[in-house]
Enzyme design. Structure first.
Site, PDB file in Angstrom:
ATOM      1  N   ARG A   1      -3.827   0.387  -4.768  1.00  0.00           N
ATOM      2  CA  ARG A   1      -5.080   0.325  -4.021  1.00  0.00           C
ATOM      3  C   ARG A   1      -5.186   1.401  -2.935  1.00  0.00           C
ATOM      4  O   ARG A   1      -6.183   2.119  -2.847  1.00  0.00           O
ATOM      5  CB  ARG A   1      -5.236  -1.058  -3.358  1.00  0.00           C
ATOM      6  CG  ARG A   1      -5.673  -2.156  -4.297  1.00  0.00           C
ATOM      7  CD  ARG A   1      -5.051  -3.470  -3.881  1.00  0.00           C
ATOM      8  NE  ARG A   1      -3.642  -3.395  -4.197  1.00  0.00           N
ATOM      9  CZ  ARG A   1      -3.139  -3.787  -5.366  1.00  0.00           C
ATOM     10  NH1 ARG A   1      -3.915  -4.354  -6.251  1.00  0.00           N
ATOM     11  NH2 ARG A   1      -1.847  -3.639  -5.641  1.00  0.00           N
ATOM     12  N   THR A   2      -4.153   1.508  -2.109  1.00  0.00           N
ATOM     13  CA  THR A   2      -4.268   2.392  -0.944  1.00  0.00           C
ATOM     14  C   THR A   2      -4.357   3.857  -1.386  1.00  0.00           C
ATOM     15  O   THR A   2      -5.225   4.601  -0.928  1.00  0.00           O
ATOM     16  CB  THR A   2      -3.068   2.172  -0.004  1.00  0.00           C
ATOM     17  OG1 THR A   2      -2.908   0.768   0.204  1.00  0.00           O
ATOM     18  CG2 THR A   2      -3.273   2.865   1.325  1.00  0.00           C
TER      19      THR A   2
ATOM     20  N   LYS B   1      16.162  15.885  -5.038  1.00  0.00           N
ATOM     21  CA  LYS B   1      17.208  16.923  -4.971  1.00  0.00           C
ATOM     22  C   LYS B   1      17.775  17.030  -3.562  1.00  0.00           C
ATOM     23  O   LYS B   1      18.489  17.968  -3.248  1.00  0.00           O
ATOM     24  CB  LYS B   1      16.618  18.272  -5.383  1.00  0.00           C
ATOM     25  CG  LYS B   1      16.025  18.305  -6.774  1.00  0.00           C
ATOM     26  CD  LYS B   1      15.467  19.702  -7.045  1.00  0.00           C
ATOM     27  CE  LYS B   1      14.351  19.658  -8.069  1.00  0.00           C
ATOM     28  NZ  LYS B   1      13.525  20.858  -8.021  1.00  0.00           N
TER      29      LYS B   1
ATOM     30  N   HIS C   1       0.119  -1.761   8.621  1.00  0.00           N
ATOM     31  CA  HIS C   1      -0.741  -1.221   7.555  1.00  0.00           C
ATOM     32  C   HIS C   1      -2.173  -1.263   8.126  1.00  0.00           C
ATOM     33  O   HIS C   1      -2.974  -2.110   7.755  1.00  0.00           O
ATOM     34  CB  HIS C   1      -0.605  -2.099   6.317  1.00  0.00           C
ATOM     35  CG  HIS C   1      -1.170  -1.507   5.060  1.00  0.00           C
ATOM     36  ND1 HIS C   1      -1.973  -0.391   5.039  1.00  0.00           N
ATOM     37  CD2 HIS C   1      -1.032  -1.895   3.760  1.00  0.00           C
ATOM     38  CE1 HIS C   1      -2.313  -0.132   3.785  1.00  0.00           C
ATOM     39  NE2 HIS C   1      -1.752  -1.023   2.986  1.00  0.00           N
TER      40      HIS C   1
ATOM     41  N   ARG D   1       2.445   6.906   3.337  1.00  0.00           N
ATOM     42  CA  ARG D   1       3.102   5.597   3.139  1.00  0.00           C
ATOM     43  C   ARG D   1       4.592   5.858   2.998  1.00  0.00           C
ATOM     44  O   ARG D   1       5.004   6.747   2.245  1.00  0.00           O
ATOM     45  CB  ARG D   1       2.600   4.899   1.882  1.00  0.00           C
ATOM     46  CG  ARG D   1       3.488   3.704   1.523  1.00  0.00           C
ATOM     47  CD  ARG D   1       2.902   2.826   0.491  1.00  0.00           C
ATOM     48  NE  ARG D   1       1.748   2.113   1.014  1.00  0.00           N
ATOM     49  CZ  ARG D   1       1.139   1.121   0.367  1.00  0.00           C
ATOM     50  NH1 ARG D   1       1.585   0.722  -0.807  1.00  0.00           N
ATOM     51  NH2 ARG D   1       0.094   0.521   0.898  1.00  0.00           N
TER      52      ARG D   1
HETATM   53  N1   CP Z   1      -2.809  -3.606  -0.275  1.00  0.00           N
HETATM   54  C1   CP Z   1      -2.019  -2.561  -0.596  1.00  0.00           C
HETATM   55  O1   CP Z   1      -1.478  -1.863   0.272  1.00  0.00           O
HETATM   56  O2   CP Z   1      -1.904  -2.346  -1.951  1.00  0.00           O
HETATM   57  P1   CP Z   1      -1.099  -1.138  -2.600  1.00  0.00           P
HETATM   58  O3   CP Z   1       0.369  -1.363  -2.304  1.00  0.00           O
HETATM   59  O4   CP Z   1      -1.399  -1.201  -4.062  1.00  0.00           O
HETATM   60  O5   CP Z   1      -1.571   0.131  -1.964  1.00  0.00           O
END
Ligand code: CP
Length: 311
Positions: free
Chosen positions: A60-61, A88, A138, A110
């Protein structure tokens, strides 16, 4: 008139004022209209380059940041740890410095290590958005969750009870959501297995309940979270079967919630564990609205961070 936004980065919820949050959500709500056009594309960020750096899996993100950037006509560089030169031995800072040499205007990061986006932000001169760091925060998920609640319940959250159920201790979504919903005036209750709950003093002001029913009773918003097993290191509850039995949400538990309660989940969902399959058609289930709002919120953040200060 130029766009005003007083932050260079979006790393966590704490530094955002209520006014900042309202600006982001109002911008997202306005931009959502573009997504419904026959040709959902505007030239606003033409010439800008957004670099998505994902050192952990995401559906999603990552895809919503990519979609958001492309709708606004920015170019996108996608980096995934798997298959990269990290394998590496290249380190995070070298990776970032090399990507900087390719001329991005903004990093979306992320990373499994809490604080990694903050570390990068100290070493680059472009905005950084935290797309989830370890079990810290998040923030874009919290903003899209808040937008989803605003759309259904209105912007005045005073008196609204929000129940968050599951692996609170290891969930960056829980941490950001507790902070944003409390900041906007809601009361937040959390519940889950004792081993997955934070001590009261670390619950960020949320009320900790050992029984799910106590947390859900009278709640206008109920959110289930995935068990973050990859962050446990050792078994923290006896079995998935027991987890589903005592902490999984189903229609019986949700009958305790307020009338018209929303059912939310940030995804990915393990159906049959944190949510019973019978909830797929629960009337207040807004999980895909959360995903749709994710694109709009990320469009708003790209716009605010990339255009703020420009004439
Ligand atoms: N909600 C969320 O962060 O989903 P993803 O891990 O798929 O990005």
């Amino acid at each position: 008139m130029g766009i005003e936004f007083p932050h260079r980065h979006l790393l966590e919820i704490g530094p955002l004022s209520r006014e900042d949050i309202e600006v982001i959500l109002r911008t997202a709500a306005n931009l959502k209209e573009i997504l419904r056009r026959p040709i959902p594309k505007v030239p606003t960020l033409r010439g800008k380059v957004v670099a998505n750096l994902f050192f952990e899996p995401s559906t999603r993100t990552r895809l919503s940041f990519e979609r958001a950037a492309k709708v606004l006509s920015a170019e996108v560089l996608n980096f995934s740890a798997r298959g990269s030169s990290l394998e590496k031995g290249e380190n995070l800072l070298d990776t970032v410095r090399n990507l900087m040499a390719m001329g991005p205007d903004l990093f979306v990061i992320r990373h499994p290590a809490s604080g990694a986006p903050h570390f990068v932000a100290r070493h680059v001169r472009i905005p950084v958005i935290n797309a989830g760091d370890g079990f810290h925060e998040h923030p874009t998920q919290a903003l899209l969750d808040l937008l989803t609640v605003w759309e259904r319940k209105g912007p005045d959250l005073r008196g609204l009870k929000v129940a968050i159920i599951g692996d609170i201790r290891h969930s960056r979504v829980a941490h950001s959501d507790i902070l944003i919903f409390r900041k906007m005036g809601a009361e937040v209750y959390v519940s889950g297995p004792g081993t997955l709950l934070p001590p009261e003093r670390e619950a960020l002001g949320a009320r900790v309940c050992l029984r799910v029913e106590e947390a859900v009773e009278g709640a206008g918003v109920v959110m289930a979270l995935r068990v973050q097993k990859e962050r446990h290191g050792r078994p923290l509850f006896p079995s998935w079967h027991e987890y589903a039995r005592f902490f999984g949400l189903n229609r019986r538990v949700l009958a305790q919630a307020a009338e018209g309660a929303l059912l939310m989940h940030p995804g990915p969902i393990n159906w049959g564990i944190e949510l019973a399959p019978e909830l797929e058609d629960f009337p207040g289930q807004v999980i895909l609205e959360q995903v749709e709002n994710g694109v709009a919120v990320r469009m708003a953040l790209l716009l605010l961070l990339l255009k703020a200060g420009e004439a």
